[in-house]
Design an enzyme around this catalytic site. Structure first.
Site, PDB file in Angstrom:
ATOM      1  N   HIS A 121       0.813  -1.218   0.000  1.00 36.70           N
ATOM      2  CA  HIS A 121       0.000   0.000   0.000  1.00 36.70           C
ATOM      3  C   HIS A 121       0.850   1.272   0.000  1.00 36.70           C
ATOM      4  O   HIS A 121       0.339   2.345  -0.298  1.00 36.70           O
ATOM      5  CB  HIS A 121      -0.988   0.005   1.174  1.00 36.70           C
ATOM      6  N   ASP A 151       0.173  -7.677   1.535  1.00 34.04           N
ATOM      7  CA  ASP A 151       0.544  -6.264   1.640  1.00 34.04           C
ATOM      8  C   ASP A 151       2.062  -6.082   1.661  1.00 34.04           C
ATOM      9  O   ASP A 151       2.610  -5.334   2.459  1.00 34.04           O
ATOM     10  CB  ASP A 151      -0.073  -5.617   2.881  1.00 34.04           C
ATOM     11  N   SER A 229       4.708   2.636   7.848  1.00 36.99           N
ATOM     12  CA  SER A 229       4.361   1.454   7.061  1.00 36.99           C
ATOM     13  C   SER A 229       5.543   0.966   6.234  1.00 36.99           C
ATOM     14  O   SER A 229       6.183   1.752   5.537  1.00 36.99           O
ATOM     15  CB  SER A 229       3.187   1.759   6.135  1.00 36.99           C
TER      16      SER A 229
END
Length: 379
Positions: A121, A151, A229
């Site tokens: 993402h 992911d 992230s």
């Protein structure tokens, strides 16, 4: 009385003469406490890779716990990088296409070949990704492979070997609730930020970018914010045990609940992403249609050369009048009941291409077992 005074004067004179003839040695300085270490400790200077050596005297100003954290950060941070992405936008008025800043995140060096691991993402929808290594040098990255269902994404930069420090990889198998963890990343664009905490729960399940669950996720209370992230979650030895992926937060900022993909999942996925660009997973070569009232999964579409078709599985067909005719109905795999497409997906993750499984199916109103050798999503 005179004799007493005379004796006192003689003793006092003798004491004074002794101090003059035999002077007292100077007092020894207090013993200095030293920190036993086999490696040079250093002080972090932000994102610069040049660290100043810490002397034993400076080390005395920190507690053993602080020294451990400082050492861990200085050894691990050169492996962590800052990722910025750009996306193409077309002007509504002029129709000109320009590149604009799309977002940012974190990543880490996987090997000496320049492979960088991050979250899918982070680079989703980007036309370009720029990787800034710990030394401050930036490189335009190429996309090697993605796994939406995990992911995860792999980028590659053409950087000199001296600037690439692969992160030490551990295992997530023995992770325990309560152990210390350390997260390094770039929250809100503030590069090389360290936060600490503990593992607060295990075996969580979060939704992936492919709308299928990621199982076995590590939950921690280390502060993880937007920009973290793709960064590493480390144990107290400085070994990678997870990839920071998501937070639970009503406000969008850290609320003390962060989720990380276990490193054992990462280790199983990355070789396929580097070699094939996607995960090479086991498949039945079939699509399913969920029947009402938990009656099972109807084999809907079969790949003509897929494992299910080769094994004689019957899919939905049409009769002479064009009406749909129900074929085989899947109830379980190796005796494990499956009721939804998601359960089939998770069950198939346990097997590798080339392995054989027993499908529990209903055929002609009776339950039978059919042996199928699994195929691969990547040929």
């Amino acid at each position: 009385m005179k004799n007493f005074l005379l004796s006192f004067v003689i003793v006092l004179a003798a004491f004074a003469a002794g101090r003059y003839v035999f002077p007292t040695a100077p007092a020894a300085p207090p013993t200095e406490q030293t920190v036993a270490t086999t490696e040079t400790l250093s002080v972090n200077r932000g994102s610069s890779p040049e660290f100043t050596a810490m002397t034993p005297e400076e080390a005395l100003t920190y507690t053993p716990s602080e020294l451990h954290t400082i050492k861990l950060f200085e050894e691990a941070s050169p492996s962590v990088c800052y990722i910025t992405t750009k996306a193409q936008r077309r002007s509504f008025w002029t129709r000109d296409v320009t590149e604009v800043e799309a977002g940012s995140g974190s990543g880490f060096v996987w090997d000496n070949s320049g492979h960088i691991i991050t979250n899918y993402h982070v680079i989703k929808g980007a036309s370009k990704a720029i990787v800034t290594l710990a030394g401050g040098e930036s490189y335009e990255a190429t996309l090697v492979g993605v796994a939406k269902e995990k992911d995860l994404a792999v980028l590659k930069v053409d950087a000199p070997a001296r600037e690439l420090q692969p992160i030490p990889v551990g295992t997530s198998e023995g992770v325990r609730v309560g152990q210390s963890v350390y997260a390094i990343g770039n929250p809100f664009g503030l590069d090389q930020t360290l936060t600490t905490g503990i593992v607060s729960a295990l075996d969580r399940e979060i939704n992936s970018q492919a709308n299928v669950p990621i199982a076995g996720v590590i939950q921690s209370d280390a502060a993880i914010n937007p920009g973290n992230s793709g960064g590493p979650l480390l144990d107290s030895k400085g070994l990678l045990i997870g990839v920071n992926t998501a937070i639970y937060s009503p406000s969008g900022a850290s609320a003390g609940i962060g989720f990380s993909i276990p490193v054992d999942v990462v280790r199983s996925v990355i070789p396929d992403l580097i070699r094939y660009g996607e995960i090479r997973r086991a498949t039945l070569g079939a699509e399913f249609y969920m029947l009402n009232r938990g009656a099972g999964l109807a084999f809907y579409k079969l790949s003509p050369s897929g494992p299910a078709a080769i094994s004689g599985i019957r899919g939905i067909s049409r009769d002479d009048r064009g009406n749909l005719v129900l074929g085989d109905v899947l109830l379980g795999i190796n005796g494990k009941p499956v009721r939804t497409n998601t359960e089939v997906f998770l069950e198939m993750e346990k097997y590798n291409p080339g392995e054989s499984v027993r499908l529990n199916v209903i055929r002609d109103e009776r339950e039978v077992e059919i042996k199928v050798m699994l195929g691969s999503t990547v040929e």
